[in-house]
Scaffold this motif. Structure first.
Motif, mmCIF file in Angstrom:
data_model
loop_
_atom_site.group_PDB
_atom_site.id
_atom_site.type_symbol
_atom_site.label_atom_id
_atom_site.label_comp_id
_atom_site.label_asym_id
_atom_site.label_seq_id
_atom_site.Cartn_x
_atom_site.Cartn_y
_atom_site.Cartn_z
ATOM 1 N N PHE A 174 -29.687 25.794 29.197
ATOM 2 C CA PHE A 174 -28.434 23.854 28.604
ATOM 3 C C PHE A 174 -28.953 22.843 27.777
ATOM 4 O O PHE A 174 -29.493 23.247 27.709
ATOM 5 C CB PHE A 174 -28.540 23.595 30.287
ATOM 6 C CG PHE A 174 -27.164 24.686 31.438
ATOM 7 C CD1 PHE A 174 -26.201 24.667 31.494
ATOM 8 C CD2 PHE A 174 -28.451 25.383 32.062
ATOM 9 C CE1 PHE A 174 -25.762 25.123 31.763
ATOM 10 C CE2 PHE A 174 -27.375 26.160 32.732
ATOM 11 C CZ PHE A 174 -26.079 26.193 32.755
ATOM 12 N N ASP B 30 -24.185 23.560 36.933
ATOM 13 C CA ASP B 30 -23.528 25.005 36.861
ATOM 14 C C ASP B 30 -24.957 25.352 36.550
ATOM 15 O O ASP B 30 -24.118 27.767 36.860
ATOM 16 C CB ASP B 30 -23.378 24.332 34.896
ATOM 17 C CG ASP B 30 -22.425 23.565 34.936
ATOM 18 O OD1 ASP B 30 -21.748 23.631 35.316
ATOM 19 O OD2 ASP B 30 -22.564 22.778 33.107
ATOM 20 N N ALA B 31 -26.077 26.015 36.430
ATOM 21 C CA ALA B 31 -26.327 26.326 36.111
ATOM 22 C C ALA B 31 -26.811 27.157 38.332
ATOM 23 O O ALA B 31 -27.409 28.721 38.265
ATOM 24 C CB ALA B 31 -28.448 26.213 36.096
ATOM 25 N N ASN C 256 -28.899 14.199 46.035
ATOM 26 C CA ASN C 256 -27.674 13.698 44.506
ATOM 27 C C ASN C 256 -27.128 12.356 44.926
ATOM 28 O O ASN C 256 -27.501 11.316 43.641
ATOM 29 C CB ASN C 256 -28.435 14.754 43.408
ATOM 30 C CG ASN C 256 -29.041 15.488 43.050
ATOM 31 O OD1 ASN C 256 -30.301 14.362 42.745
ATOM 32 N ND2 ASN C 256 -29.293 16.496 43.110
ATOM 33 N N ASN D 62 -32.438 19.781 39.027
ATOM 34 C CA ASN D 62 -31.925 19.205 39.528
ATOM 35 C C ASN D 62 -33.210 18.094 40.397
ATOM 36 O O ASN D 62 -34.152 18.877 40.717
ATOM 37 C CB ASN D 62 -31.585 20.024 41.555
ATOM 38 C CG ASN D 62 -31.399 19.329 42.430
ATOM 39 O OD1 ASN D 62 -31.753 17.796 42.596
ATOM 40 N ND2 ASN D 62 -30.739 19.703 43.447
ATOM 41 N N MET E 191 -24.229 28.015 39.699
ATOM 42 C CA MET E 191 -23.288 28.455 39.549
ATOM 43 C C MET E 191 -23.176 29.826 39.302
ATOM 44 O O MET E 191 -23.606 30.918 40.112
ATOM 45 C CB MET E 191 -22.184 27.983 38.782
ATOM 46 C CG MET E 191 -21.538 26.831 39.324
ATOM 47 S SD MET E 191 -20.362 27.311 40.607
ATOM 48 C CE MET E 191 -18.463 27.428 39.597
ATOM 49 N N ARG F 101 -23.640 17.788 36.267
ATOM 50 C CA ARG F 101 -24.717 17.972 35.620
ATOM 51 C C ARG F 101 -24.885 19.335 35.431
ATOM 52 O O ARG F 101 -24.850 19.890 36.040
ATOM 53 C CB ARG F 101 -25.905 17.162 36.186
ATOM 54 C CG ARG F 101 -25.677 15.376 35.717
ATOM 55 C CD ARG F 101 -26.137 14.389 36.538
ATOM 56 N NE ARG F 101 -27.970 14.287 36.545
ATOM 57 C CZ ARG F 101 -28.593 14.312 37.254
ATOM 58 N NH1 ARG F 101 -27.745 13.003 38.571
ATOM 59 N NH2 ARG F 101 -29.625 13.928 37.443
ATOM 60 N N GLU F 102 -25.873 19.978 34.645
ATOM 61 C CA GLU F 102 -26.410 21.252 34.161
ATOM 62 C C GLU F 102 -26.597 22.182 35.347
ATOM 63 O O GLU F 102 -26.001 23.161 35.489
ATOM 64 C CB GLU F 102 -26.779 20.766 33.009
ATOM 65 C CG GLU F 102 -26.042 20.824 31.292
ATOM 66 C CD GLU F 102 -26.758 20.682 30.041
ATOM 67 O OE1 GLU F 102 -28.372 20.518 30.273
ATOM 68 O OE2 GLU F 102 -26.279 20.455 29.135
ATOM 69 N N PHE F 103 -27.722 21.092 35.750
ATOM 70 C CA PHE F 103 -27.469 21.678 37.429
ATOM 71 C C PHE F 103 -27.176 22.453 37.319
ATOM 72 O O PHE F 103 -27.395 23.365 38.449
ATOM 73 C CB PHE F 103 -29.705 20.814 38.155
ATOM 74 C CG PHE F 103 -28.985 20.567 38.600
ATOM 75 C CD1 PHE F 103 -28.273 20.180 39.626
ATOM 76 C CD2 PHE F 103 -28.587 18.718 38.000
ATOM 77 C CE1 PHE F 103 -27.842 19.477 41.284
ATOM 78 C CE2 PHE F 103 -28.505 17.511 39.188
ATOM 79 C CZ PHE F 103 -28.317 18.066 40.664
ATOM 80 N N ARG G 137 -34.293 16.449 42.525
ATOM 81 C CA ARG G 137 -34.510 16.795 44.004
ATOM 82 C C ARG G 137 -35.341 18.445 44.281
ATOM 83 O O ARG G 137 -35.457 18.996 45.892
ATOM 84 C CB ARG G 137 -33.663 16.216 45.211
ATOM 85 C CG ARG G 137 -33.385 14.932 44.907
ATOM 86 C CD ARG G 137 -32.688 14.324 45.545
ATOM 87 N NE ARG G 137 -31.949 12.689 45.744
ATOM 88 C CZ ARG G 137 -32.774 11.791 45.995
ATOM 89 N NH1 ARG G 137 -33.930 12.117 47.075
ATOM 90 N NH2 ARG G 137 -32.505 10.616 45.836
ATOM 91 N N GLN H 197 -27.305 21.326 46.846
ATOM 92 C CA GLN H 197 -27.396 20.620 45.599
ATOM 93 C C GLN H 197 -27.073 19.324 44.325
ATOM 94 O O GLN H 197 -27.624 18.646 44.384
ATOM 95 C CB GLN H 197 -27.417 21.652 44.655
ATOM 96 C CG GLN H 197 -27.698 23.258 44.909
ATOM 97 C CD GLN H 197 -28.988 23.272 43.533
ATOM 98 O OE1 GLN H 197 -29.663 22.784 42.703
ATOM 99 N NE2 GLN H 197 -29.979 24.174 44.103
ATOM 100 N N ALA I 121 -30.876 16.847 32.794
ATOM 101 C CA ALA I 121 -29.225 17.197 33.461
ATOM 102 C C ALA I 121 -30.033 18.831 34.008
ATOM 103 O O ALA I 121 -28.445 19.463 35.002
ATOM 104 C CB ALA I 121 -28.230 16.969 33.033
ATOM 105 N N SER I 122 -30.467 19.884 34.055
ATOM 106 C CA SER I 122 -30.325 20.815 33.995
ATOM 107 C C SER I 122 -30.937 21.251 35.206
ATOM 108 O O SER I 122 -30.869 22.568 35.122
ATOM 109 C CB SER I 122 -30.419 21.701 32.300
ATOM 110 O OG SER I 122 -31.797 21.517 31.721
#
Lengths: 537, 280, 325
Positions: A366, B170-171, B190, A374, B173, B166-168, A376, B186, A371-372
Motif C-alpha cells: 500500500f 484492506d490488507a 482502533n 494496524n 481483507m 485505512r489500508e490495514f 494495535r 482490527q 495507515a497500512s
C-alpha cells in the motif's frame, strides 16, 4: 546588491523535540530576478527557514541567532507591526496544499482584494479591477467568473494559481514558494513551474523555491542550496550542483532519482500471471429524490496482461483510474464487468466465500506506510494473520514471518514490535514481507514508494528489484511518477480517464511514445530535458 | 509520553479522580459511615445544618438525616449512571459498528433509525417512558439508555468508517480474514479511545438525567436519590434552603468529577488534538 | 437543488417522522400496564364502569389493533390529540393555550445562550492558556455540571426570596391588570430568571464548542495564508477563523434544540411558568397520559421544525453545501 541575505541563521526547537535546532548556522543570498532552490528531504529545516523569514514560526520554535537582511533591514528582528507591513507587500509566500490554503467560505476575488485592504491600498473599485488583472496574469480562465467563485469550485492547479495571484498582488520583491507543486499532478506542476518562471522574468522578483525534487530544481533553479538535518551541505549554481555534486548526500539524492537511464530489457515469460479482460468500473455519485446521478467511468474497458516474472508499470495522473484498476484486480472493489484471471481463476466472478480462499493469489503493497499497519497489532500478527487463516500451522507461519523480515532487511526481532517503532521506509518493508508471506502469484504495489523521501524511496526500489530477481516476482506497479516507473518496470501501461492509452516495453514508451497524451506526460516530467542531456553526456 | 504520564500530569483530571473516588467511597461505605437509615425519622423536622454533631447536614421535612440520605443517594446516582451508560453502549456500539462497516442499506437503515431517536427531544421521551412504565430503578435506567445511545451509534459509525478506509483493513481483507473478524479484531480496537471518552461523559449526563426525573417525581419510590431530595424540598425552599442546596452540590461534584476525567482521558488519548506541539 | 426543493423534501421527511412518533405514542399507550381505557381515562377520578365502557366504544378499543392504530394516527393527523379528562378539555386546546409561553421562554433562552456562549467562547479562545481563559473554562465546566432545576431553585432563593429583585413565580403579576407596555415589562421581569437559568447550561455548552472550534480552525492552513498576506491577528480572527468556526457550532446548537425543550419542562416546573413543560409536569402527577403524549408529540414537532430552519439557514450561509447536494 542581493534582495535577501541570510547570515548564520539558527532556529531552536522546543524542549523534547528530536533535536535541539531545526536550522543551524544557515547562510544564503538571493539576488533580484534570481530563483534559489532550497532542496532537502523532510525534516531538513528548509520550510522552517522560510517560515522564520515570514515570522510564521510555530509556537515554541524561535530564532536563536543570525540575521536576514532584506532592503537593509533585519527581518528577523523587526517589531511585529513592521513584520506585518512587510508580509504580503514586500515578501509573499505560497504553500504546498492549495486545497486547504484558501478560506473555504470566502470568494476568490475577496481573498485577493483582502491583500490590498490589509495594506490600505486603493479604493474598493480599484481593488476589484486589480484582482481581475491578477487573475488574468496567472492565466486563470474566465476571470469575471473566477473572482466570484469559492475555492471548492476550483481545481487544485487553479487554486494554486489563485494563491500566486494573491502573492503577487502588491508586487513583492521576494516570493517564497514552499513546495508549491508537490500536491499537484505532473502536467499541472509543469504549468505552474512555467508560470513562476514567466512571472520572475516579467517582474524581476527574487524567488526562494523550496522543494524535495531535483527534477524541479533542474527545471527552474539558478542557484541551489542542499540542506540536511538543519545544515547546508552543498551550494552552487544549478548546473554545477546537478552535474558535479560535491557532497555525498547530494550525490545520493541525485542518484536516488532516476537519471533517465532505462533498465536493460529482459526476456519475458510467455505465461501470464494476471490477465485483465474488458474490465469496467463505474462510480455513480449522488442520485436521489431531487438529484440526478453522475457517472464516472473509473475503469473503462481495460485489458492487459502481466507475464510471470514481469514488472508492469501502470502510470497516470490522479483520476486516471489506475488505483481503481489495482483495487479491482485484488477484488477490494468489485468490477461492473470484465474478467480478472489469475492462474485461470476469474477473481471478479467469485462469490464472497470462495474469494476468501483465493485471496492469497494476489497481494498488495500500500501507499501510506502509516495507515497500512494496524497500530494495535504486533508485526508478527500482521504478517501471520493471512497464512494462519489459510491453514498454515502457527509455528510454521511464525518461522516464515521471521525469515521474511530478514529477507526485507529488518531482522527477525522486528516481529515482536509495534508499528509505531518503525520509520516510514521500514514500514513499507514490513508491508512487503506481509505480501510475500502469502506466496502470491502477483503483487500489486499501489504508489508503494510515493509517500517516502527520495533516498528511502531508492532503498525500497532496490529491495523490490532484488526480490524480483531472487523470487521471480510478478508485480503490477502503480505510480504517478514516470521516473520511478522507468527504474523498475519491464513494460509501461499509461492510463487516462479510465482508459488504457498506451502499453509497451519501457524503452518504446519513453523513447518512442505513440500517443499524444504519453508525449505530454513525458514532457511534463520535471527535469526531463536535463535527463536527456545527462543521457547523451 | 505514555497515556498514564499524560493523564497524571493533567491537574483537572486528577482532581476529578480524587472527587470521584471520594463519592464512590461514600456510596459504598454509606451503612458504615451513617448509622441512620435514610428513610427513618431521627430528629425533629427542619433541623438546620451544623447544629448537631451527629446530624451534620440537618434533617428534612420528615426529620430524616440529610447526610445519610446524600450518601445513599450517591449509590443510586452512580448505579443508574453506570448501568444506563453500559446499556446505551450495548445498543449504540453494535449498531454504529455495523452501519459504518457494512455501509449501503445496513447503514441507511441504521442511520434513519438513529436519526429518528435523535430528533425526538430526549428528556421528554425519558419522561414519557418512565411515566408509562411506572418509575422503578430498572425502568429509569432503561429509559435513560434509550435516549442516550444515538450519539454513541453516530460516533462509532464515524470512527469505524474512518478506520475502515485505512489500508490495514484492506490488507486484512487480502489476508483472507472474514469480515466479522476484521471488524472485531482490527477495526473496533482502533475506535476504543473516543468511545471511552464518550462513555465517561455519558455517565455524567445520565446522572443529571436521573436526578431530573427524580426531581419531577419520577424516581423509584423505594430508592433515595438526590433529585428526589431536591424535588421534595422544593416547596419549602423559603424556610429550609439547605434541603435543596446540599443534594445539588453533591450532583455538581459528581458530574464535574466525571467531566474532568472525561476531558483528561480525551487529552491523554488524543494528544495531537488537544495540545499544540512544536515539531521539526 | 433549490431552497424550495429542500424545504419540500425536508417537510416530507418531517411528516414521516411525526407519523412514526404518533405510532410510537399509540404503542406506548397500549404498552402501559393496565386496561387502555383506564389508562386513557387517567385518574379522571370517577372511572366508573359506564364511563370506561363509553371510552372503549369511543376509541374503538374493542376493535382490531390495526383499526385502532389507524383511528389514532389519522386523528393525530387531523390535530386530534385526544381528550384530557383531568382538565376537561381537548389536549390540543390545552397545548395551544400554553405553547406561546414556552416559545417565548425557549426562544429567549436560546438566543441568550447562543449569543453569550459564542461571545465567551471566542473571548476564551483568543486568550487561550491565559488566566481569563482558565477562569471562563472553569465556569463553563461548573455550569455544565449544574442541574438546571437546581440552578433555577437557587436563583429563586437568591434573587427573589432573599434579594427581592425579581419575581420568582409565574408569567405575569396576577390581578395587576397591566396593559400595553406595562404588561410587556411585567412579563419581561418574570422572564429574566427562567430564561437565564435555562440558558446557563446551554451557554456553557455553546461556549465550550465555540472555544474548541476556534482553536481547531486557527490551526487551518488558510489562517497561515492570512498571516502571510500581512493581515493582523484581529482581522484574521474576525474574517477567517470566526465564520469557519461558528458554522459547526450553530448547526450543533440547532440539533440541540430538543434538549432545550426538555430543559423547559424543568424550568417551567420550578418557576410555575405556564408553558407546555409545566403542563407535562402537572399531567405527570395526574397520570394524564393523553396530555403527556400530546406534549411529547408537539415538542418533537417543534424540534423538527426548528431543525429544518437551521438546516436552511446553514445552506444559505455555507456556499459548499448547496453545490455539493
Amino acid at each position: 546588491m542581493s534582495t535577501l541575505a541570510i547570515e548564520h541563521l539558527t532556529i531552536g526547537l522546543p524542549e523534547g523535540a528530536d533535536r535541539p535546532f531545526a536550522v543551524e548556522d544557515v547562510s544564503m543570498t538571493i539576488d533580484k530576478g534570481q530563483i534559489l532552490c532550497v532542496v532537502g528531504e523532510s525534516g531538513s529545516g528548509k520550510s522552517m527557514t522560510a517560515n522564520a523569514l515570514m515570522g510564521l514560526l510555530p509556537r515554541g520554535v524561535t530564532v536563536k541567532a543570525g540575521h536576514a537582511m532584506f532592503e537593509g533591514r533585519d527581518v528577523l528582528r523587526l517589531p511585529e507591526a513592521e513584520k506585518m507591513a512587510l508580509r504580503g507587500a514586500q515578501v509573499a509566500m505560497i504553500f504546498q496544499e492549495p486545497m486547504t490554503a484558501l478560506n473555504p467560505l470566502m470568494r476568490i476575488g475577496d481573498q485577493i482584494a483582502e491583500v490590498f485592504a490589509a495594506h490600505d491600498r486603493f479604493t474598493q473599485a480599484e481593488r476589484r479591477k486589480k484582482a481581475l488583472d491578477l487573475i488574468r496574469e496567472v492565466q486563470l480562465p474566465d476571470p469575471e467568473k473566477i473572482i466570484r467563485a469559492y475555492p471548492f469550485q476550483l481545481s487544485g492547479g487553479q487554486r494554486q494559481r489563485a494563491m500566486i495571484a494573491m502573492a503577487l498582488a502588491l508586487e513583492p520583491k521576494l516570493l517564497i514558494a514552499d513546495e508549491p507543486t508537490t500536491a499537484l499532478d505532473v502536467t499541472t506542476q509543469a504549468q505552474i513551474l512555467k508560470l513562476i518562471l514567466d512571472l520572475r522574468d516579467r517582474r524581476g522578483m527574487a524567488v526562494m523555491f523550496i522543494t524535495h525534487d531535483f527534477g524541479v530544481v533542474a527545471e527552474i533553479a539558478d542557484e541551489v542550496i542542499v540542506m540536511r538535518e538543519g545544515r547546508v551541505v552543498e551550494r552552487g549554481t544549478a548546473a554545477a550542483v546537478l552535474k558535479y555534486p560535491q557532497h555525498d548526500y547530494t550525490r545520493r539524492l541525485l542518484d536516488a532519482i532516476p537519471t533517465g537511464m532505462l533498465p536493460e530489457q529482459r526476456a519475458l515469460s510467455e505465461t501470464p500471471a494476471l490477465e485483465i479482460k474488458g474490465l469496467r468500473k463505474i462510480y455513480r455519485t449522488g442520485g436521489g429524490f431531487f438529484r440526478e446521478a453522475r457517472e464516472v467511468r473509473a475503469v473503462d474497458d481495460v485489458s492487459l496482461t502481466v507475464a510471470r516474472g514481469e514488472v508492469l508499470g501502470l502510470v497516470g495522473e490522479s483520476g486516471s483510474g489506475k488505483s481503481t484498476l489495482g483495487r479491482t484486480a485484488v477484488r477490494l472493489v468489485t468490477p461492473d464487468g470484465g474478467q480478472v484471471l489469475v492462474g485461470g481463476v476469474d477473481l471478479a466472478a467469485l462469490p464472497e466465500e470462495e474469494l476468501r480462499t483465493q485471496r492469497h493469489k494476489v497481494q498488495m503493497i500500500f501507499q501510506d506506510p502509516y495507515a497500512s499497519l494496524n497500530p494495535r497489532q504486533r508485526i508478527l500478527g500482521a504478517i501471520t494473520d493471512g497464512p494462519i487463516a489459510r491453514g498454515t500451522p502457527r509455528r510454521e507461519a511464525e518461522e516464515r514471518a521471521k525469515e521474511l523480515l530478514e529477507v526485507v532487511g529488518l531482522g527477525a526481532d522486528a516481529a515482536s514490535r509495534f508499528p509505531h517503532e518503525f520509520s516510514g521506509g521500514q514500514r513499507q518493508r514490513i508491508g512487503i514481507a506481509r505480501a510475500l508471506a502469502m506466496d502470491p502469484e502477483l503483487i500489486i504495489a499501489d504508489e508503494a514508494v510515493s509517500a517516502l523521501d527520495v533516498s528511502i524511496q531508492a532503498q525500497v526500489l532496490d529491495l523490490l528489484r532484488d526480490l524480483r530477481e531472487r523470487m521471480g516476482l510478478s508485480i503490477l506497479f502503480i505510480t504517478h511518477d514516470l521516473r520511478v516507473a522507468a527504474q523498475l518496470c519491464d513494460r509501461i501501461a499509461v492510463m487516462q480517464r479510465g482508459k488504457l492509452v498506451e502499453i509497451g516495453p519501457v524503452h518504446d514508451i519513453f523513447l518512442k511514445p505513440q500517443k499524444d497524451y504519453t508525449k505530454q506526460l513525458l514532457a511534463a516530467v520535471p527535469g526531463s530535458d536535463w535527463e536527456q542531456r545527462n543521457e547523451s553526456a | 509520553m505514555s497515556f498514564w504520564t499524560r493523564f497524571r500530569t493533567n491537574i483537572g483530571a486528577m482532581v476529578g479522580v480524587v472527587l470521584l473516588i471520594a463519592v464512590i467511597a461514600i456510596a459504598v461505605f454509606a451503612p458504615l459511615i451513617f448509622a441512620n437509615d435514610p428513610w427513618q425519622m431521627v430528629q425533629r423536622p427542619f433541623l438546620p445544618p451544623f447544629s448537631r454533631e451527629d446530624l451534620l447536614l440537618g434533617t428534612d421535612t420528615l426529620g430524616r438525616d440529610v447526610a445519610a440520605q446524600l450518601a445513599y443517594g450517591a449509590r443510586v446516582s452512580l448505579l443508574v449512571g453506570l448501568v444506563s451508560t453500559l446499556v446505551a453502549l450495548l445498543i449504540g456500539v453494535p449498531l454504529g459498528a455495523l452501519a459504518g462497516f457494512y455501509g449501503g442499506l445496513v447503514d441507511e437503515g441504521a442511520m434513519r433509525f438513529t436519526e429518528f431517536f435523535q430528533t425526538i427531544p430526549n428528556f421528554a421521551l425519558a419522561i414519557v417512558l418512565v411515566a408509562i412504565f411506572e418509575p422503578t430503578l430498572s425502568s429509569i435506567t432503561l429509559a435513560i439508555a434509550i435516549v442516550s445511545w444515538p450519539p454513541v451509534a453516530r460516533l462509532v459509525r464515524a470512527e469505524v468508517m474512518s478506520v475502515r478506509k485505512r489500508e490495514f483493513v484492506d490488507a486484512a481483507m487480502l489476508a483472507g480474514l472474514t469480515k466479522r473478524r476484521i471488524l472485531v479484531r482490527q477495526v473496533l480496537p482502533n475506535t476504543l479511545s473516543p468511545i471511552i471518552v464518550m462513555a465517561s461523559l455519558m455517565v455524567a449526563t445520565a446522572i443529571l438525567l436521573e436526578s431530573s426525573l427524580s426531581f419531577l417525581g419520577l424516581g423509584d419510590p423505594n430508592a433515595m436519590s438526590w433529585g428526589y431530595m431536591i424535588g421534595a424540598a422544593r416547596t419549602v425552599i423559603r424556610s429550609a434552603w439547605w434541603l435543596s442546596f446540599f443534594p445539588g452540590v453533591a450532583i455538581i461534584i459528581t458530574v464535574l468529577a466525571l467531566n474532568l476525567i472525561g476531558e483528561g482521558l480525551n487529552d491523554a488519548l488524543n494528544p495531537h488534538l488537544s495540545r499544540r506541539k512544536g515539531r521539526a | 437543488m433549490s431552497v424550495l426543493a429542500i424545504i419540500v423534501s425536508r417537510l416530507a421527511k418531517a411528516a414521516l417522522t411525526l407519523l412514526a412518533i404518533a405510532v410510537l405514542n399509540f404503542c406506548l399507550l397500549h404498552a402501559a400496564p393496565g386496561d387502555p381505557a383506564v389508562v386513557l381515562a387517567g385518574e379522571a377520578g370517577a372511572a366508573d364502569e359506564q364511563m370506561i365502557a363509553q371510552l372503549r366504544e369511543r376509541f374503538g378499543l374493542d376493535q382490531p389493533f390495526g383499526v385502532q392504530l389507524w383511528k389514532y394516527v389519522s386523528g393525530v393527523a387531523m390535530l386530534d390529540l385526544g381528550y384530557s379528562f383531568r382538565q376537561g378539555a381537548p389536549v390540543i386546546d390545552l397545548i395551544a393555550d400554553r405553547l406561546p409561553a414556552t416559545l417565548l421562554l425557549t426562544g429567549v433562552a436560546f438566543v441568550i445562550s447562543l449569543v453569550c456562549g459564542i461571545a465567551l467562547g471566542v473571548a476564551a479562545a483568543a486568550r487561550v492558556g491565559k488566566p481569563q481563559d482558565s477562569l471562563l473554562t472553569t465556569f463553563a465546566l461548573l455550569f455544565y455540571a449544574t442541574p438546571l432545576y437546581w440552578a433555577a431553585l437557587m436563583a429563586v432563593l437568591v434573587f427573589s426570596v432573599w434579594l427581592g429583585w425579581l419575581p420568582g413565580f409565574g408569567y405575569e403579576t396576577v390581578g395587576a391588570g397591566y396593559t400595553g407596555w406595562a404588561r410587556v415589562i411585567d412579563i419581561a421581569k418574570h422572564l429574566v430568571l427562567p430564561a437565564l437559568t435555562l440558558g446557563l447550561f446551554f451557554m456553557a455548552v455553546y461556549m465550550r464548542m465555540t472555544r474548541a472550534s476556534m482553536l481547531e480552525v486557527s490551526n487551518a492552513d488558510f489562517v497561515k495564508t492570512g498571516r502571510a498576506k500581512g493581515l493582523s491577528d484581529k482581522v484574521i480572527r474576525r474574517r477567517h477563523i470566526l465564520r469557519n468556526a461558528i458554522l459547526p457550532v450553530v448547526t450543533l446548537a440547532g440539533l440541540q434544540a430538543g434538549q432545550l425543550i426538555g430543559g423547559a419542562v424543568l424550568t417551567e416546573t420550578v418557576f410555575a411558568w405556564p408553558g407546555i413543560g409545566r403542563l407535562m409536569f402537572e399531567s405527570l402527577a395526574a397520570r394524564d397520559y393523553n396530555t403527556i403524549l400530546g406534549v411529547f408529540l408537539v415538542s418533537a414537532a417543534m424540534v423538527i421544525l426548528f431543525n429544518i430552519v437551521t438546516d436552511i439557514v446553514y445552506r444559505l450561509v455555507d456556499p459548499r453545501i448547496g453545490a455539493r447536494a
